[in-house]
Design an enzyme around this catalytic site. Sequence first.
Site, mmCIF file in Angstrom:
data_model
loop_
_atom_site.group_PDB
_atom_site.id
_atom_site.type_symbol
_atom_site.label_atom_id
_atom_site.label_comp_id
_atom_site.label_asym_id
_atom_site.label_seq_id
_atom_site.Cartn_x
_atom_site.Cartn_y
_atom_site.Cartn_z
ATOM 1 N N ARG A 82 0.539 -1.124 0.085
ATOM 2 C CA ARG A 82 0.181 0.158 0.342
ATOM 3 C C ARG A 82 0.614 1.456 0.050
ATOM 4 N NH1 ARG A 82 -4.555 -1.966 3.924
ATOM 5 N NH2 ARG A 82 -5.074 -3.764 2.836
ATOM 6 N N ARG A 119 -3.758 6.100 -0.074
ATOM 7 C CA ARG A 119 -4.143 7.040 0.446
ATOM 8 C C ARG A 119 -3.427 8.369 1.524
ATOM 9 N NH1 ARG A 119 -9.596 3.712 3.507
ATOM 10 N NH2 ARG A 119 -7.562 2.042 3.173
ATOM 11 N N ARG A 152 -7.625 11.055 -7.453
ATOM 12 C CA ARG A 152 -8.693 10.370 -7.131
ATOM 13 C C ARG A 152 -9.343 10.346 -6.843
ATOM 14 N NH1 ARG A 152 -8.839 5.501 -4.789
ATOM 15 N NH2 ARG A 152 -11.336 5.737 -4.786
ATOM 16 N N ASP A 156 -6.658 -3.749 -7.228
ATOM 17 C CA ASP A 156 -7.117 -4.371 -6.169
ATOM 18 C C ASP A 156 -7.803 -5.726 -6.087
ATOM 19 O OD1 ASP A 156 -9.037 -3.524 -3.486
ATOM 20 O OD2 ASP A 156 -9.587 -5.353 -4.485
ATOM 21 N N TYR A 181 -14.816 -13.347 0.691
ATOM 22 C CA TYR A 181 -15.622 -12.682 0.093
ATOM 23 C C TYR A 181 -16.817 -12.325 -0.953
ATOM 24 C CZ TYR A 181 -11.693 -8.681 1.042
ATOM 25 O OH TYR A 181 -11.008 -7.569 1.608
#
Length: 354
Positions: free
Chosen positions: A35, A39, A48, A84, A159
Amino acid sequence: MTMVSTQTRRRLTDAPFLAAATGAEPSRRPVWFMRQAGRSLPEYRELRAGIGMLESCFDPELVCEITMQPIRRHGVDAAILFSDIVVPLKAAGIDLDIVPGVGPVVASPVRTTADVRALPRLRPEEVGAVTDGVGLLLDALGDTPLIGFAGAPFTLASYLVEGGPSKHHERTKAMMHADPQTWHELLGVLTDITIAFLQAQLVAGVDAVQVFDSWAGALSLADYRTFVLPHSERVFAEVADAGVPRIHFGVGTGELLGAMGEAGADVVGVDWRVPLTEAVRRVGPGKALQGNLDPAILFAGWDAVESEARRIASEADEAITLGASGHIFNLGHGVMPDTDPGVITALVELVHQL
């Protein structure tokens, strides 16, 4: 079996990351961060703004720019493709979305044999936006290696079965034990999708691949060996011909490190819970280790960051004397969104001196 073309692969013989991953002597201690794009970077948040996560994963120019941001800012030794783990599922036609603050949410969870049999397969052209992004990156990266990645079949299954992120994975574990036949059929489909996604990236020219089994740490070793390991082994076996380093990583997987090493990766990622000197004993000799600074330490002030980084470097050196074939410095999980980017840049400079 699909043969992976290596025509497009760059020859980056001096790249410290690739040297450490393949048992050669790196010119400096390599470092990159899970990562590292995202962010924590103001330039990422700006880029973004107003664009959905999945939308940005299917835009080759955005994929390229976001992947490049931490390379420019931090000088890390490898780029990891901005994507992702649910991208191949979405590309194949499964109805899901990444909901801000929640994560991937699946419209129709997979609970029955019929649900499994209705799942689509992934065709390489469906991830053309991703492979186009790889093409742009190979031009932009210079001598910096590019890591492609995919989610491991178990984590994708969790998921799909739970319908989204889960704390206890109760429906997933219930399916494993109550209906092993359906479980293995589901994992077989997801293994095919994972392989197709990795092979598309390899054909496009990535220099290494990482398989994220983010939720495998929820399992006992016995369950992992019975219900997960055979499928992960097939993923690593099917991409072996590409001749690039293969990395395997999960969170909370201290009890599974030996089995995860057996799955066939060249590098085993270690989270912060297990010291590298213990990880090498569990994984066994002949594989490189990656990790394992606790991401939370980056909030503790520079003295703490430096002291922990030095401890990890020293444990890594000891792990190499105990049989590990190399070490790649990383966090024990991803960079947290509120991390100060300046601390990350300073950490890279420190690691390069250690």
